[in-house]
Design an enzyme around this catalytic site. Sequence first.
Site, mmCIF file in Angstrom:
data_model
loop_
_atom_site.group_PDB
_atom_site.id
_atom_site.type_symbol
_atom_site.label_atom_id
_atom_site.label_comp_id
_atom_site.label_asym_id
_atom_site.label_seq_id
_atom_site.Cartn_x
_atom_site.Cartn_y
_atom_site.Cartn_z
ATOM 1 N N CYS A 185 6.537 -2.566 -11.199
ATOM 2 C CA CYS A 185 6.554 -2.405 -9.733
ATOM 3 C C CYS A 185 5.674 -3.505 -9.144
ATOM 4 O O CYS A 185 5.391 -4.495 -9.814
ATOM 5 C CB CYS A 185 6.128 -0.996 -9.317
ATOM 6 S SG CYS A 185 4.437 -0.544 -9.724
ATOM 7 N N ASP A 196 8.186 2.960 -2.309
ATOM 8 C CA ASP A 196 6.777 2.730 -2.594
ATOM 9 C C ASP A 196 5.939 3.792 -1.873
ATOM 10 O O ASP A 196 5.921 3.839 -0.646
ATOM 11 C CB ASP A 196 6.387 1.331 -2.117
ATOM 12 C CG ASP A 196 5.014 0.925 -2.616
ATOM 13 O OD1 ASP A 196 4.261 1.809 -3.057
ATOM 14 O OD2 ASP A 196 4.706 -0.276 -2.562
ATOM 15 N N ARG A 201 4.024 3.473 -8.861
ATOM 16 C CA ARG A 201 5.313 3.834 -9.436
ATOM 17 C C ARG A 201 5.440 3.540 -10.928
ATOM 18 O O ARG A 201 5.829 4.426 -11.714
ATOM 19 C CB ARG A 201 6.448 3.120 -8.667
ATOM 20 C CG ARG A 201 6.603 3.585 -7.243
ATOM 21 C CD ARG A 201 7.453 2.641 -6.419
ATOM 22 N NE ARG A 201 6.808 1.342 -6.249
ATOM 23 C CZ ARG A 201 7.352 0.306 -5.642
ATOM 24 N NH1 ARG A 201 8.591 0.403 -5.186
ATOM 25 N NH2 ARG A 201 6.683 -0.819 -5.504
HETATM 26 P P1 4NP Z 1 3.182 0.246 -6.587
HETATM 27 O O1 4NP Z 1 2.541 0.499 -5.165
HETATM 28 O O2 4NP Z 1 3.908 -1.067 -6.507
HETATM 29 O O3 4NP Z 1 4.116 1.399 -6.755
HETATM 30 O O4 4NP Z 1 2.038 0.248 -7.581
HETATM 31 C C1 4NP Z 1 1.680 -0.433 -4.550
HETATM 32 C C2 4NP Z 1 0.352 -0.433 -4.884
HETATM 33 C C3 4NP Z 1 -0.512 -1.318 -4.251
HETATM 34 C C4 4NP Z 1 -0.031 -2.186 -3.299
HETATM 35 C C5 4NP Z 1 1.319 -2.182 -2.979
HETATM 36 C C6 4NP Z 1 2.167 -1.310 -3.606
HETATM 37 N N1 4NP Z 1 -0.904 -3.067 -2.652
HETATM 38 O O5 4NP Z 1 -0.469 -3.781 -1.719
HETATM 39 O O6 4NP Z 1 -2.108 -3.117 -2.981
#
Ligand code: 4NP
Length: 151
Positions: free
Chosen positions: A8, A122, A14
């Site tokens: 991800c 997300d 995720r």
């Molecule tokens: P992930 O969610 O891609 O599902 O781990 C996110 C976690 C952190 C960030 C963006 C999406 N971020 O911008 O820090």
Amino acid sequence: MTRILMVCLGNICRSPLAHGILESKLPADKFEVDSAGTGNYHIGKLPDHRSIATAKANGLDITNQRCRQFERSDFDNFDIIYVMDQSNYENVVKLARDTNDISKVKLILEDASSTTPQEVPDPYWGDSKDFDDVYALLDEVCEKIASELKK
Ligand code: 4NP
């Protein structure tokens, strides 16, 4: 050994869930599951506390995981690379060297029924309900993936 990588953006919400869920459904002597993020924001960190909580509520401990960034060598080290959304797909494919690398990358919900979304939303900016919804979505798709892989 078949090696599967979940990807991800942050590798804290995720993909750690997808990693823990699929790993729990496959025999460890034949399958290795890992996860990574296309971004570098959270390298070395634990999964998000909300992912840890929803996993725990479902009987899964993901606190052994630490965030890492996706790298080109992952194309050599994994057989299947599942991405959560289209933007992850583009970021991973940008690092591919050839069509063999690209052929390993799949949207995890690509083969899901038309009634479910094609991307795993997300939940980072959401609340615990969003994390529970993501868990349910990933649990359903990982069940299908695991039963196909075990055939
Ligand atoms: P992930 O969610 O891609 O599902 O781990 C996110 C976690 C952190 C960030 C963006 C999406 N971020 O911008 O820090």
